[in-house]
Structure formats: structure tokens, C-alpha cells
Design an enzyme around this catalytic site. Structure first.
Site, short mmCIF file in Angstrom:
data_model
loop_
_atom_site.label_atom_id
_atom_site.label_comp_id
_atom_site.label_asym_id
_atom_site.label_seq_id
_atom_site.Cartn_x
_atom_site.Cartn_y
_atom_site.Cartn_z
N SER A 278 0.84 -1.19 0.00
CA SER A 278 0.00 0.00 0.00
C SER A 278 0.88 1.24 0.00
CB SER A 278 -0.91 0.02 1.23
OG SER A 278 -1.51 1.29 1.33
N HIS B 236 -1.11 -1.18 -4.30
CA HIS B 236 -2.42 -0.80 -3.78
C HIS B 236 -2.36 0.71 -3.52
CE1 HIS B 236 -6.01 -1.69 -1.18
NE2 HIS B 236 -5.60 -0.58 -0.56
N ASP C 207 -4.55 4.04 -2.19
CA ASP C 207 -5.74 4.41 -1.41
C ASP C 207 -6.21 5.81 -1.76
OD1 ASP C 207 -6.11 2.10 0.38
OD2 ASP C 207 -4.08 2.59 1.04
N MET D 65 -11.73 -5.54 4.62
CA MET D 65 -10.98 -4.61 5.48
C MET D 65 -10.74 -5.25 6.84
SD MET D 65 -10.31 -1.96 3.65
CE MET D 65 -9.45 -1.13 4.99
N ASP E 277 -6.91 -6.16 3.71
CA ASP E 277 -6.26 -4.85 3.81
C ASP E 277 -6.34 -4.31 5.23
OD1 ASP E 277 -5.27 -2.31 3.32
OD2 ASP E 277 -6.98 -1.65 2.11
N MET F 232 -12.01 4.87 -1.31
CA MET F 232 -12.75 5.09 -0.06
C MET F 232 -13.40 6.46 -0.19
SD MET F 232 -9.86 3.53 2.45
CE MET F 232 -8.67 3.63 1.13
N MET G 145 -8.94 8.60 -0.91
CA MET G 145 -9.88 8.98 0.16
C MET G 145 -10.37 10.41 -0.07
SD MET G 145 -7.82 7.58 3.49
CE MET G 145 -6.81 6.08 3.42
N HIS H 204 -8.06 1.55 -4.57
CA HIS H 204 -9.04 1.32 -3.50
C HIS H 204 -9.74 2.65 -3.22
CE1 HIS H 204 -9.64 0.16 1.06
NE2 HIS H 204 -10.78 0.28 0.40
#
Ligand code: DX5
Ligand code: ZN
Length: 218
Positions: free
Chosen positions: A8, A32, A34, A136, A171, A67, A36, A65
Site C-alpha cells: 500500500s 495498492h 488508497d 478490510m 487490507d 474510499m 480517500m 481502493h
């Protein structure tokens, strides 16, 4: 399925993302990343402009990913390449069936994720329509949190329900001390941020996780 490691980049140095990726690219199946939005989770990271620029010239697939509240709106703004995936949350504000279709049109593999507190069976009805599920094992939003042990039972149940056809990503809070349990429960792709980029030697941290996977599955 052989175990894959997806570092990540949340725990990498955002000032030199491509260099951080180059450091590990020959060992890993994917990175990966993230995304957000400060609404779905109480944190903001990076979005399409940065991810797309970072993506150029990188061969290794990206697991994006999301979010965010509106994956339908922002998902198509990612310029994906072959092998990339875009995963969104079951709890996001957009209708799931439609979002799966919209994300699929980008050419990406499509994933669905759930927070630790969401009943697992809310994933079940989508299993035939997605390529991967992201379980998660921490509350989404931040790296470096402790692994929630109840995630193991959720992975086991999901594996039993989905059979071998579904790729299960796990994750949050994974490190060399609990990776074996995650793999034995049925995880295929280990996402790890702080255990890799927070290590003194990220490359050997990846090798160590890979070795744990190899011991468990061919
Ligand atoms: C958390 C993110 C994770 C995070 C994992 O919301 O989705 O991908 O980077 O970091 P670690 O491995 O440090 O828990
Ligand atoms: Zn993540």
C-alpha cells in the site's frame, strides 16, 4: 492460487511515489493505492490527476481502493491499464449494480470492499459480478492500525461462500506475524502498508511476506 503481495503506497513517501514503486516492482503483483475523499473516511489522500501521472511508465498493475462517497463519478477518471483493478465500498452512496457496470467500462477489474462492521452477507449477492473482494481488517482511513482478528472469520466465510473463483484481498494491519493466519483463512492478496514501507528494508519485508505465502500455498 499463489499468494500475491500488494504494497500500500499510503505508507510510502508521497513526494517520490514512482521511486518508491520502482524499489519493489520486481517482487510484487500490484501496488495498492488508497483514494480517500474526506467524507467516506476522515482523511484525504490523492485522486485521479496524481494517480494517472504516477501510472505512466509503470508496468506493475495498480489496485485502486476507492474510499469515497461517489465512485461512479470519480472511478471513470482513472486511466487504467490492463490488469488494473478499481475497488469501491459497498457502503458508498452510489447504487452498487450501476457502479459495477460503470467501473467495468473503464476496462479495469472491479472489486467490492466492506468495512469491518458491515454484515458480510451484503457482499454475497454481488459475488458473480465482481472480480475481487477486499476485506478490510481495520477501519478504513489510516495506515498503521492494529489488525482486527475478527476479520479472519469473515475471510473464511467469504472463501467458503465464493469458492476459488473470487480473488480475496485483505487490507489493514497485516505484517509477518499475522500474514500466515490471513492466508490460511483464504486471503489471496496481502495488502500491507506500514509493514513494508515502514520497514527499514522494504524489499526484504516483501520477500519475507512472499516466503510466508510460499510456505502455505504453491
Ligand atoms: C487503510 C487503507 C490501507 C492501509 C493499510 O484505510 O485502506 O490500504 O494503507 O495500511 P497498513 O498496512 O499500515 O495497515
Ligand atoms: Zn486500502
Amino acid at each position: 492460487m499463489k499468494i500475491k503481495i500488494s504494497p500500500s503506497l499510503l505508507s510510502a513517501d508521497f513526494g517520490c511515489l514512482r521511486r518508491e514503486a520502482r524499489l519493489l516492482e520486481k517482487h510484487v503483483a500490484s501496488f495498492h493505492i488508497d483514494v480517500m475523499d474526506g467524507h467516506f473516511v476522515p482523511n484525504i489522500t490523492i485522486g485521479p490527476p496524481v494517480v494517472n501521472r504516477f501510472r505512466e511508465g509503470l508496468e506493475t498493475p495498480l489496485d485502486i481502493h476507492l474510499m469515497i462517497e461517489h465512485p461512479q463519478l470519480f472511478g471513470p477518471q482513472f486511466r487504467v491499464q490492463r490488469g488494473d483493478s478499481i475497488t469501491f465500498h459497498e457502503e458508498s452512496a452510489d447504487p452498487i449494480a450501476e457502479t459495477i457496470d460503470i467501473l467495468r467500462q473503464t476496462g479495469a477489474r472491479v472489486g467490492l470492499s466492506i468495512r469491518p462492521g458491515t454484515p458480510l452477507d451484503r457482499l454475497y449477492r454481488w459475488l458473480d459480478r465482481i472480480d475481487l473482494a477486499l476485506v478490510m481488517s481495520v477501519e478504513p482511513g489510516f495506515g498503521g492500525q492494529a489488525f482486527l482478528p475478527e476479520a479472519l472469520e469473515r475471510i473464511r466465510l467469504l472463501r467458503r461462500k465464493a469458492g476459488d473463483r473470487l480473488e480475496i484481498h485483505v487490507d489493514g494491519g497485516i505484517h509477518r506475524g499475522n500474514a500466515l493466519a490471513v492466508i490460511e483463512a483464504g486471503g489471496d492478496v496481502i495488502v500491507a502498508g506500514s509493514a513494508i514501507y515502514g520497514a527499514e528494508d522494504p524489499e526484504s519485508a516483501v520477500r519475507e511476506l512472499l516466503a510466508i505465502g510460499d510456505r502455505c500455498r504453491e
